[in-house]
Scaffold this motif. Structure first.
Motif, short mmCIF file in Angstrom:
data_model
loop_
_atom_site.label_atom_id
_atom_site.label_comp_id
_atom_site.label_asym_id
_atom_site.label_seq_id
_atom_site.Cartn_x
_atom_site.Cartn_y
_atom_site.Cartn_z
N ALA A 114 0.92 -1.37 0.21
CA ALA A 114 -0.24 0.34 0.20
C ALA A 114 1.37 1.12 0.17
CB ALA A 114 -0.88 0.53 1.26
N ALA A 115 0.48 2.34 -0.78
CA ALA A 115 0.92 3.36 -0.73
C ALA A 115 0.92 3.80 1.32
CB ALA A 115 0.38 4.68 -1.41
N PRO A 116 2.55 4.70 1.36
CA PRO A 116 2.60 4.82 2.76
C PRO A 116 1.75 5.87 3.02
CG PRO A 116 4.63 4.51 1.61
CD PRO A 116 3.99 4.88 0.73
N GLN A 117 1.71 5.54 4.47
CA GLN A 117 0.52 6.82 4.46
C GLN A 117 1.02 8.63 4.13
OE1 GLN A 117 0.05 6.97 9.40
NE2 GLN A 117 -1.99 7.77 8.77
N GLY A 118 -0.25 8.97 3.33
CA GLY A 118 0.94 10.59 3.04
C GLY A 118 1.30 10.79 1.98
N LEU A 119 1.93 9.37 1.46
CA LEU A 119 2.36 9.35 -0.14
C LEU A 119 1.30 8.98 -0.50
CD1 LEU A 119 5.91 9.16 2.32
CD2 LEU A 119 5.11 11.77 1.48
N PRO A 120 1.16 9.31 -1.66
CA PRO A 120 0.51 9.15 -2.70
C PRO A 120 1.90 8.51 -3.14
CG PRO A 120 0.14 11.04 -3.06
CD PRO A 120 1.02 10.29 -1.61
N HIS A 126 2.76 10.07 -13.20
CA HIS A 126 2.13 9.91 -13.43
C HIS A 126 1.00 8.84 -11.94
CE1 HIS A 126 2.12 12.17 -16.65
NE2 HIS A 126 2.72 11.52 -17.51
N TYR A 127 0.26 9.70 -11.18
CA TYR A 127 -0.92 9.14 -10.60
C TYR A 127 -1.88 8.22 -11.02
CZ TYR A 127 1.90 12.26 -7.15
OH TYR A 127 2.47 12.90 -6.65
N LEU A 138 -5.61 8.84 -10.83
CA LEU A 138 -6.10 9.29 -9.92
C LEU A 138 -6.64 10.62 -9.47
CD1 LEU A 138 -6.35 7.79 -6.94
CD2 LEU A 138 -3.46 8.29 -5.68
N ASN A 139 -7.70 10.59 -9.13
CA ASN A 139 -8.31 11.69 -9.12
C ASN A 139 -7.88 12.64 -8.05
OD1 ASN A 139 -9.94 11.99 -6.42
ND2 ASN A 139 -11.19 9.82 -7.65
N ILE A 140 -7.95 13.71 -8.31
CA ILE A 140 -7.26 15.03 -7.23
C ILE A 140 -7.47 14.76 -5.57
CG2 ILE A 140 -7.01 17.70 -6.90
CD1 ILE A 140 -7.25 18.00 -9.70
N GLU A 142 -9.02 11.75 -4.16
CA GLU A 142 -8.02 10.86 -3.74
C GLU A 142 -6.42 10.92 -3.55
OE1 GLU A 142 -10.72 7.42 -5.53
OE2 GLU A 142 -9.21 8.15 -6.26
N ILE A 143 -5.81 12.09 -4.94
CA ILE A 143 -4.61 12.52 -3.58
C ILE A 143 -4.66 13.04 -2.76
CG2 ILE A 143 -2.53 13.87 -4.84
CD1 ILE A 143 -3.27 13.14 -8.16
N GLU A 144 -5.83 13.68 -2.21
CA GLU A 144 -5.27 14.67 -1.86
C GLU A 144 -5.59 13.55 -0.05
OE1 GLU A 144 -4.33 17.97 -0.38
OE2 GLU A 144 -3.42 17.79 -3.12
N ARG A 145 -6.79 12.72 -0.47
CA ARG A 145 -7.33 12.28 1.23
C ARG A 145 -5.98 10.88 1.57
NH1 ARG A 145 -11.73 8.59 -0.63
NH2 ARG A 145 -10.62 6.76 0.68
N ILE A 146 -4.62 11.04 0.33
CA ILE A 146 -3.74 10.29 0.92
C ILE A 146 -2.55 10.77 1.55
CG2 ILE A 146 -1.79 8.86 0.12
CD1 ILE A 146 -3.55 7.69 -1.88
#
Length: 547
Positions: A114-120, A126-127, A138-140, A142-146
């Protein structure tokens, strides 16, 4: 769960989802596509609160196994870890690549963290993410949620309104200045002009002049440790004899900046002598490289979960082992991921504390400390550091001597071995399990022989190191060789008890077998001879069937 069991559970699913992707890939599979799915599945695992996701090659969308010929050479397959890391943010890579010999064909299971906490996680800048079974950007949101995950409270950054400079040790502050100057030589001129509050702010030990938990932990007077309650600022050194009985101990508290040196000097770092391959002159080294001791101890301080209230411990055993342990799970997930990434950590449990320790030259920012520990032990021909990880504790064991002289000679004879291969051989010398895939890889390179789980160093490697006698100790002779010894014994002495046969054979069986396995080996040999009609027994007495 074994790879075979894992595949069975994935095939039993109703279909694909955000965390599982099946690809037919019967012949080949595009590397760029593989990278995009790595990014997407890693991000989705994070968003779903799972530790991993799976990309499966050799299986159709309807979960029919068709097999894949993607990278059939083991070396090519394993090189994917580095190839993926080179184009993924933060050099994240596979937890493992599992090769399964399914009756319908070869299947590859790519275990993606899994992507590390806080780091997409991005692939080639490209995400990527998943919308059901579809791959896409990956939409904006979801990027911000991570990214927002990394704003959780940092225990080490909390300020203590009632604490003051009077709670800090003047000697520790002075040592902190010297350490800061070594780490930041370009700031030496400015450092001389800074008063204590300014220095503490610049070194990231305080926040706007307010004393933090980090400041108390590293620089606080022993009596100021109460500001950290119920957390503990204690390092316990314990000396145990060869039977595990406690012989001595001492507890160290704040300031940990100074306590680290005190703990270091408690360790009985004796001289160790051994012969280097190709010379008659012995090499003399300290049992424990000072860098390894300080790195392991400072890592325990930086990564301790202080909210759990436990102590950091260093147990010194008289059989030449050091065991470091601290509370809290290992955030990177596995030692292999750290070794392969060889890059700075992307997430810290105590970010503020870690930054302060960097400024005081206690830990570094390039993320190569653990890898360097492995390289130091490898260069000394000593066993590699051994990590035991669980959800609440990290334990690191360092052995200060050559554990297996044959293993040491083999490392000296083959300096071109990769760290990955050395880590696997280290497990073999410690008689720890390796996977079937790892065993195939080592056998293909001619590094080990034997059958699961009793692997041993191969004849080819023994030949290179001149260690043929050691090889013979671990290699099993053909069963017919042992049977002939039993027949010759009965021909000469007419009769024999089972204990006589044991004395004849047990010390001649390979050392890779334990005592129980040797006992069963002899039993099976005798039963085989009996089934062949060559020997017979009358109670406990054995004789030839046709003397």
């Amino acid at each position: 769960m074994s790879p075979e069991q894992r595949l069975a559970s994935l095939l039993a699913m109703h279909g694909e989802n955000e965390l599982v992707e099946f690809k037919e890939a019967k012949n080949q599979y595009a590397f760029d596509k593989l990278g995009k799915y790595f990014s997407a599945l890693s991000n989705e695992a994070n968003l779903c609160g799972q530790s991993r996701a799976w990309l499966v090659l050799g299986v159709k969308d309807d979960r029919t196994v068709v097999g894949t010929q993607f990278r059939t050479k083991t070396a090519d397959l394993m090189s994917l870890k580095k190839e993926i890391a080179d184009k993924v943010t933060h050099r994240l890579t596979f937890i493992a690549i599992h090769e399964v010999a399914h009756p319908q064909g070869r299947v590859l299971l790519f275990e993606i963290p899994a992507a590390p906490q806080g780091l997409p996680i991005a692939w080639d800048g490209h995400y990527f993410g998943r919308d059901g079974e579809s791959l896409g950007a990956l939409n904006i949101e979801e990027i911000e949620r991570i990214r927002l995950q990394n704003r959780a409270d940092d225990w080490s950054a909390v300020t203590l309104p009632e604490a003051s400079l009077e709670d800090l040790d003047p000697e520790a502050i002075e040592q902190a200045r010297k350490s800061f100057a070594r780490k930041n030589p370009r700031l030496i001129a400015e450092l001389e002009a800074w008063d204590t509050p300014t220095f503490l702010n610049k070194a990231k030990l305080t926040i706007n002049g307010k004393i933090t938990r980090t400041a108390i932990l590293l620089l606080g007077l022993p009596e100021a440790a109460h500001w950290l309650n119920p957390s503990s600022a204690t390092i316990s050194w314990i000396l145990k004899d060869r039977d595990g009985l406690e012989r001595d101990y001492q507890h160290f508290s704040c300031p940990l900046l100074l306590s680290v040196d005190e703990v270091f000097h408690k360790i009985r770092n004796l001289k160790y002598r051994y012969l280097v391959e190709g010379t008659l002159f012995p090499e003399e080294v300290e049992q424990y490289d000072p860098y390894i001791i300080r790195e392991a101890l400072n890592n325990a301080i930086a990564h301790q979960d202080y909210t759990l209230g436990g102590k950091i411990s260093l147990v010194e055993f008289e059989d030449d082992r050091l065991c470091f342990s601290n509370e809290g799970g290992f955030i990177p997930g596995s030692i292999e991921s750290v070794i392969h990434a060889d890059a700075p950590e992307t997430r810290y449990r105590n970010r503020f504390l870690a930054d302060a320790m960097v400024n005081l030259n206690m830990i570094d920012t390039i993320g190569s400390g653990i890898r360097k520990m492995f390289q130091i032990q490898r260069n000394r021909f000593f066993p590699l550091p051994e990590y035991r990880l669980n959800e609440r504790r990290v334990q690191v064991t360092i052995i200060g001597r050559v554990l297996d002289q044959a293993y040491a000679r083999k490392l000296a004879a083959c300096p071109e071995l990769s760290l990955d291969d050395i880590m696997l051989l280290d497990r073999v010398q410690k008689q720890q399990p390796i996977t079937d895939q790892q065993a195939r890889h080592l056998k293909k390179r001619g590094l080990i022989e034997g059958r699961k789980p009793n692997y041993y160093i191969s004849a080819e490697l023994a030949e290179q190191s001149g260690d043929k006698a050691e090889y013979i100790r671990y290699r099993a002779f053909d069963d017919q060789h042992y049977k002939q010894m039993i027949i010759e014994c009965l021909e000469k002495f007419k009769t024999a008890r089972r204990s006589d046969i044991d004395r004849l054979l047990l010390d001649k069986l390979p050392d890779v077998l334990d005592a129980n396995q040797k006992h069963h080996k002899v039993k099976n040999l005798m039963q085989s001879l009996k089934n062949q009609g060559l020997i017979e027994n009358d109670g406990r007495i054995w004789r030839l069937s046709n003397p």
